[in-house]
Design an enzyme around this catalytic site. Structure first.
Site, PDB file in Angstrom:
ATOM      1  N   GLU A  13       0.820  -1.209   0.000  1.00 32.76           N
ATOM      2  CA  GLU A  13       0.000   0.000   0.000  1.00 32.76           C
ATOM      3  C   GLU A  13       0.857   1.264   0.000  1.00 32.76           C
ATOM      4  OE1 GLU A  13      -3.246   0.485  -0.442  1.00 32.76           O
ATOM      5  OE2 GLU A  13      -2.794   2.618  -0.324  1.00 32.76           O
ATOM      6  N   THR A  39      -6.083   2.501  -5.202  1.00 31.72           N
ATOM      7  CA  THR A  39      -5.825   1.067  -5.028  1.00 31.72           C
ATOM      8  C   THR A  39      -6.591   0.232  -6.053  1.00 31.72           C
ATOM      9  OG1 THR A  39      -5.360   1.160  -2.665  1.00 31.72           O
ATOM     10  CG2 THR A  39      -6.175  -0.924  -3.495  1.00 31.72           C
ATOM     11  N   HIS A  45      -0.897   3.454   4.901  1.00 30.72           N
ATOM     12  CA  HIS A  45      -1.877   4.272   4.185  1.00 30.72           C
ATOM     13  C   HIS A  45      -1.997   5.606   4.900  1.00 30.72           C
ATOM     14  CE1 HIS A  45      -5.613   5.733   2.477  1.00 30.72           C
ATOM     15  NE2 HIS A  45      -5.645   4.720   1.627  1.00 30.72           N
ATOM     16  N   ASP A  90       1.309   0.241  -5.028  1.00 28.46           N
ATOM     17  CA  ASP A  90       0.127   0.542  -5.853  1.00 28.46           C
ATOM     18  C   ASP A  90       0.123   1.959  -6.410  1.00 28.46           C
ATOM     19  OD1 ASP A  90      -0.483   1.617  -3.299  1.00 28.46           O
ATOM     20  OD2 ASP A  90      -2.598   1.051  -3.401  1.00 28.46           O
TER      21      ASP A  90
HETATM   22  C1  GP9 Z   1      -8.671  -0.004   1.519  1.00 31.30           C
HETATM   23  C2  GP9 Z   1      -7.499   0.177   0.674  1.00 31.30           C
HETATM   24  C3  GP9 Z   1      -7.160   1.614   0.391  1.00 31.30           C
HETATM   25  O1  GP9 Z   1      -9.350  -1.197   1.526  1.00 31.30           O
HETATM   26  O2  GP9 Z   1      -7.214  -0.770  -0.270  1.00 31.30           O
HETATM   27  O3  GP9 Z   1      -7.457   2.088  -0.862  1.00 31.30           O
HETATM   28  P1  GP9 Z   1      -6.880   3.503  -1.375  1.00 31.30           P
HETATM   29  O4  GP9 Z   1      -7.409   4.568  -0.460  1.00 31.30           O
HETATM   30  O5  GP9 Z   1      -5.384   3.437  -1.330  1.00 31.30           O
HETATM   31  O6  GP9 Z   1      -7.385   3.629  -2.777  1.00 31.30           O
HETATM   32 MN    MN Z   2      -3.842   2.286  -2.200  1.00 31.86          MN
END
Ligand code: GP9
Ligand code: MN
Length: 432
Positions: free
Chosen positions: A38, A82, A199, A258
């Site tokens: 992430e 993501t 995140h 990602d």
């Molecule tokens: C939450 C995660 C975050 O389930 O995969 O997504 P993002 O905010 O990075 O698009």
């Molecule tokens: Mn993400």
């Protein structure tokens, strides 16, 4: 619409890059474990803060002789973040110009995605492990259409109290608590872990870190190193589990970041932390920061190395298929195998900017990719090339959008592909 499909097919057929025999099938029959890192950017690799490596385990993996690692691999996500990354990695089509494809079209569209293809061509089972609730990014619906047999979301784990943070179960706990499900997957399997702890806003409990981070005053930047360090440790722990159980040697592990973690508006604070001059930071530097790691680790291989080739998330699926010895030729895919001699190194960003080994075009300004210097007086040949690249990127994104927005894959029947019936799958946790 059939003629629109024909246009798309003509493009992807012409664009197809044939596999390189040196790499074709080198991971044939192995389990595939995809580790979605992430918000993890390439600059973290090798980065030291206060003399300490931020991601010592990933640094080692990046340089390992069993890893095929890319230093010029770019994220290509749009507003779907993501979910756009997941879509590109597993369908080799682009996300949408606005919003998230998963959220907008994922419930009803026809997909020809990694889990379905690997199942139908090579008998792979498939699963996703994720510490957030299933409905985030509409995954509970989309994953069925992608062909995922199992989705172990937050409901499968104890996420109470300090076991979770903003986006769900802490990564170390996800890797640990998923073992009872993971170890029961039928081999060969295609399993994806989507981490969450690294995140924004990069919160972490004190007990989860002893890393001494930067002091820029920008909390996103300062905390980013803490959660990236934590993510690195969680991957190390998962690897030691894989090794202990003997699973490692039967698997290929694909790790990728990602998208950005530090946004363009925060890059100046980041520049300071990295010892660069924030006043000289420009659009080219922002584009450079779209680099994310792409590491294909095949334990047992010894000819891995770090590749210079430019590539992006769109290229991951044909690359993986060819490593597994499955031809990608019959499918509609916009990316090309990164190991192919015909690999296309022109990387499209979702906003139609582009990067390539020689030139980078951001918001209409073209830079020399090596020096970062603006091309102020382009030659006729350069101007022609820039225009050709603009047109190619524009065309490619438009064709992908037409494919997805008009759900054209429902008319496309590659040899042997059986359409997915989402009602074949039930992700509900019987315990909840
Ligand atoms: C939450 C995660 C975050 O389930 O995969 O997504 P993002 O905010 O990075 O698009
Ligand atoms: Mn993400």
């Amino acid at each position: 619409t059939k003629s629109e499909l024909a246009k798309v097919k003509q493009f992807t057929d012409n664009h197809y890059a044939k596999p390189n025999s040196k790499y074709y099938g080198i991971a044939k029959g192995k389990n595939v474990i995809v580790l979605h890192l992430e918000s993890f950017q390439q600059f973290l690799i090798g980065q030291k803060i206060n003399g300490q490596e931020v991601t010592p385990f990933l640094n080692k993996l990046y340089k390992s002789q069993s890893s095929y690692s890319f230093k010029n691999f770019f994220h290509q996500v749009g507003q779907g973040k993501t979910s756009d990354a997941e879509n590109m990695m597993e369908t080799s089509t682009y996300g949408l110009p606005q919003g998230s494809l998963f959220a907008q079209l994922g419930s009803d569209n026809t997909f020809q995605a990694a889990p379905a293809i690997l199942n139908q061509r090579a008998g792979y089972s498939s699963a996703v492990f994720h510490g957030n609730i299933a409905s985030f990014w509409n995954r509970n619906n989309v994953y069925k259409n992608l062909g995922y047999q199992y989705f172990f979301d937050a409901s499968y784990y104890d996420t109470t109290g300090d076991r979770s943070l903003g986006y769900g179960l802490k990564d170390k706990l996800l890797f640990r608590d998923s073992v009872p499900y993971f170890e029961n997957l039928q081999q060969p399997f295609y399993a994806k872990y989507i981490t969450v702890t690294n995140h924004f806003p990069y919160d972490l409990d004190k007990e989860d870190t002893n890393f001494k981070t930067t002091n820029t005053g920008d909390s996103a930047v300062d905390n980013y190193f803490l959660t990236a360090h934590y993510l690195d440790q969680s991957i190390r722990e998962f690897y030691s589990y894989l090794k202990k159980t003997g699973m490692l040697k039967n698997s290929v592990i694909v790790l990728y970041g990602d998208h950005y973690g530090i946004s363009n508006s925060e890059n100046k604070s980041l520049a300071k932390a990295l010892g660069k001059d924030p006043d000289k930071w420009n659009d080219f530097d922002n584009a450079s920061m779209q680099r994310v790691p792409y590491i294909i680790n095949i334990p047992g291989q010894t000819n891995g190395r770090i590749f210079d080739e430019y590539a992006g998330e769109i290229d991951a699926l044909p690359t993986l298929m060819h490593l597994l010895g499955i031809s990608s030729k019959r499918y509609i895919q916009f990316g090309t195998d990164v190991f192919s001699k015909q690999h296309d190194q022109l990387v499209a960003f979702r906003n139609k900017d582009w990067v390539s080994p020689k030139y980078t075009s951001i918001d209409g300004t073209v830079y020399d990719s090596a020096s970062g210097k603006e091309i102020v007086n382009p030659s006729k040949a350069q101007t022609k090339l820039f225009k050709a690249n603009d047109a190619k990127v524009d065309n490619e994104l438009n064709l992908s959008d037409s494919l997805n927005e008009k759900n054209l894959l429902r008319f496309y029947h590659p040899k042997g592909f059986k359409n997915i019936n989402p009602s074949d799958f039930n992700y509900a946790n019987g315990l909840s």
